[in-house]
Design an enzyme around this catalytic site. Structure first.
Site, PDB file in Angstrom:
ATOM      1  CD  GLU A 130      -3.114  -0.965   2.030  1.00  0.00           C
ATOM      2  OE1 GLU A 130      -3.941  -0.691   2.267  1.00  0.00           O
ATOM      3  OE2 GLU A 130      -2.434  -1.264   3.238  1.00  0.00           O
ATOM      4  CD  GLU A 177      -3.715  -5.940   3.834  1.00  0.00           C
ATOM      5  OE1 GLU A 177      -2.829  -5.206   4.022  1.00  0.00           O
ATOM      6  OE2 GLU A 177      -3.947  -6.649   2.812  1.00  0.00           O
TER       7      GLU A 177
END
Length: 696
Positions: A109, A129
């Site tokens: 990210e 995730e």
């Protein structure tokens, strides 16, 4: 370069390039100190008129492997990662990221928030995730779909899979590649940007094209999976917002992220993540392992060849011993086949496969093990055979060699007693196929030396196995518990449920396979041999279901023979074996049982309660060190649903009092089998949980 003490961020300026080095060993985890250091560095370089371009790179293994696991379960600390990444994307000066090593989660990210990305060879990129019950919460679901195709973004985010450097570049995640060091690549890329030779752009300003039909189909597909987990579905819902302005998309992502934070799935998946780490903490961890340069494996069947394969893949030379020359060559072929499969799956190159196979020696002479540092015996489950082998190894092997047995059930103390060096003997219970399954039960006998236990733990680390310490009992942790709860399945089978309903109910619950399908896969002859071994000591009060024995008497051992409970075709699809249904009906009639209906919920309740009951006894007796060790065994060796965190983590969801009530209800029909474990009563009385025991 400026870097103070343990500061996790270094800053330097060269020829108008501001270089930010992430230096938080071992994996540059994005903890609070690193986040603040990164934010401060970006702000300072933006305010420095000498800087035209900023580049971020990682020292050590990777750019960043993601969040700091020490912050899991704690209140968030400022600055939040999402705020830092928004700051980077809004930077007036272009920010370049160099991606190397395992760059996952928040690490990726971070790269996505930069204005361009350069990848180094061997990088692995991913947003895992969902495997922890959440979704990428720092812009991953909003920025990735802006850079690459929608279907590819959905696949990567909803599965948590990784992509390599070349694939990431082809998809558009990376803007280029470099073979230099991370710092050199950062300086070169930023210099290229400063000279106008490399374009940059803010990811959030790219317009994502969202196809509602593709989103709908992706969600429906995830809802059909068993179990249908919330995180992948919510992640796809978040992706659907990526066509909005970035600020709105990030707000929607954050709301969906927070919905998942308190979900049971997340708790179970985090517990499963913790189990892998906690299980490594043995009492003997501080002991010094013995060096292991070469390992002998005795037995070239499915298990022995699998163990040899796993050792070779870990870079450990192997001498594989079989009873005759032709069997030794068959074992070599089996190992070669395993390694060939790894090449076909893209796990290793053909060159690496050849190097691994070159480390294998096969022989029919046990004397060839005179100089090995460790032996792992993997022959048939017969105590006389095993003690005979260990008696010979006692005479053949050099002093200090570790003598391991891969027994699944047998008494390791008795095997050790066949030698004059019981301190060197240890149980190493691999799970089949041994080169694939991650679990290794390390069975510590009464006289096993601490350094031998430490050696086994170190070997497990080299083989990338999840090692769990077990005491000695019949079946150790996993197979002892399995033997108990499998009876519950057999009792339901005899009392009216079909084996296919039981399997389906448990697979819908989340198990990879139901108990009867597992029996077929493992080989029904293995359980048959164990039942015959224990027949003389079987209590008279215990119900006995002989259906599996009747199947084995026909020579049907499951997949290996093409039939067991199920019939198997060439493609390994399974169909119920109609002749087994007739055997079940015959045994019901013989025992005067009138079959009744079972709901799927009752099947799951009885099966899980039986599993939890025996697991509680294993903890109480000290066979397992902690409840989380039992959870690790079942997560990594028995296909337990990962989102439930293991049987004793799941037990805490039910509660000790409710479990006792279940057992006492079931005991009305079979008081011998259904007995309340002492540990459950203790927990109910004190108001404590299995999770509390993990903290002691």
């Amino acid at each position: 370069m400026t870097k103070a003490g343990n500061d996790p961020v270094s800053v330097s300026i060269e020829n108008g390039v501001g270089l930010i080095g992430l230096d938080n060993p071992p994996v540059n985890a994005l903890g609070a100190a690193l986040r603040k250091g990164l934010s401060d560095a970006v702000a300072a370089l933006n305010n420095d008129p000498a800087v035209r371009v900023i580049a971020v790179y990682g020292t050590g293994r990777c750019l960043s492997a993601g969040a700091d696991i020490r912050e899991f379960g704690k209140p968030p600390q400022e600055p939040r990662l999402s705020d830092v990444l928004d700051q980077i994307e809004a930077s007036a000066k272009p920010v370049i990221a160099v991606v190397h090593g395992t760059t996952l989660g928040g690490g990726l990210e971070l790269a996505l928030a930069c204005h361009a990305r350069i990848g180094l060879p061997g990088a692995q990129l991913g947003l895992p995730e969902v495997t922890l019950g959440i979704l990428p919460g720092a812009g991953g679901t909003q920025r990735l779909p802006r850079l690459i195709g929608l279907q590819e973004a959905v696949d990567i985010i909803s599965s948590g899979c990784r992509v390599g450097t070349d694939e990431a570049a082809a998809l558009g995640i990376l803007d280029g590649t470099d073979t230099r060091s991370p710092r050199e690549a950062a300086l070169a890329a930023a210099t290229g940007v400063a000279r106008g030779g490399m374009p940059t752009r803010r990811t959030g300003q790219i317009v994502a094209r969202i196809d509602p039909e593709l989103i709908r189909q992706a969600i429906e597909k995830l809802q059909r999976k068993r179990p249908a987990l919330a995180a992948p579905i919510k992640a796809v819902e978040a992706i659907a917002h990526a066509e909005k302005p970035i600020a709105e998309g990030l707000k929607a992502e954050r709301a969906l992220f927070l919905e998942l934070m308190d979900s049971p799935d997340r708790q179970g998946l985090i517990h499963a993540f913790d189990a892998e780490r906690v299980a490594r903490h043995f009492p003997e961890t501080s002991a010094t392992p013995r060096p292991v340069g070469q390992v002998g494996v005795i037995g070239g069947g499915t298990m022995g060849s699998g163990i040899a394969t796993a050792l070779l893949q870990a870079g450990i030379p192997v001498i594989l011993v079989e009873t005759a020359a032709e069997r030794a060559e068959a074992a070599r072929a089996a190992v070669a086949g395993n390694l060939d499969n790894a090449v076909r799956r893209g796990k290793v190159s053909a060159t690496a496969r050849d190097a691994q196979l070159a480390m294998l020696t096969v022989t029919a002479d046990l004397e060839g093990l005179a100089d090995v540092d460790m032996v792992i015996e993997a022959v048939y489950e017969d105590m006389a055979v095993k003690t005979g082998i260990f008696g010979r190894l006692d005479q053949i092997c050099k002093p200090g060699a570790v003598l391991g047995t891969n027994t699944s059930y047998l008494d390791v103390n008795a095997i050790a007693a066949a030698t004059s060096r019981p301190q060197d003997v240890i149980g190493l219970h691999f799970f089949s196929p041994a080169h694939v399954m991650r679990l290794l039960e390390v069975v510590v006998a009464d006289k096993t030396a601490p350094e031998v236990v430490a050696t086994a733990l170190a070997l497990a680390g080299r083989m990338k196995k999840v090692a769990v310490r077990s005491g000695v009992c019949d079946g150790f942790i996993g197979n002892r518990i399995l033997a108990h709860y499998r009876k519950a399945a057999d009792y339901m089978l005899l009392d009216g449920a079909s084996f296919q309903q039981i399997d389906r109910a448990l697979e819908d619950f989340g198990f990879a396979m139901g108990p009867f399908a597992v029996g077929d896969l493992a080989g029904l002859d293995i359980g048959w041999a164990t039942r015959k071994r224990k027949a003389a000591t079987r209590p008279a009060k215990e119900r006995y279901v002989a259906v599996a024995d009747r199947i084995c008497e026909r020579g049907w051992f499951g997949r290996k023979t093409g039939r067991g409970y199920y019939l198997y075709g060439d493609d390994k699809t399974r169909e119920p074996n109609p002749e087994v249904a007739a055997m079940i009906e015959a045994e019901r009639a013989d025992k005067g049982i009138t079959p009744r209906a079972f709901s799927d919920d009752e099947i799951v309740s009885r099966y899980m309660t039986a599993m939890i009951s025996e697991a509680a006894r294993v903890v109480k007796e000290g066979i397992a060190l902690r409840p989380i060790d039992v959870d690790a065994v079942f997560l990594f060796g028995y296909g337990f649903p990962r989102h439930l965190g293991g049987p004793l983590n799941y037990a805490d969801r039910i509660g000790a009092a409710a479990l006792i009530e279940r057992i006492e209800t079931y005991a009305a029909e079979d008081a011998y089998y259904w007995q309340v474990p002492a540990l459950l009563r203790e927990l109910a009385h004190s108001g404590r949980s299995f999770a509390d025991l993990n903290k002691e």
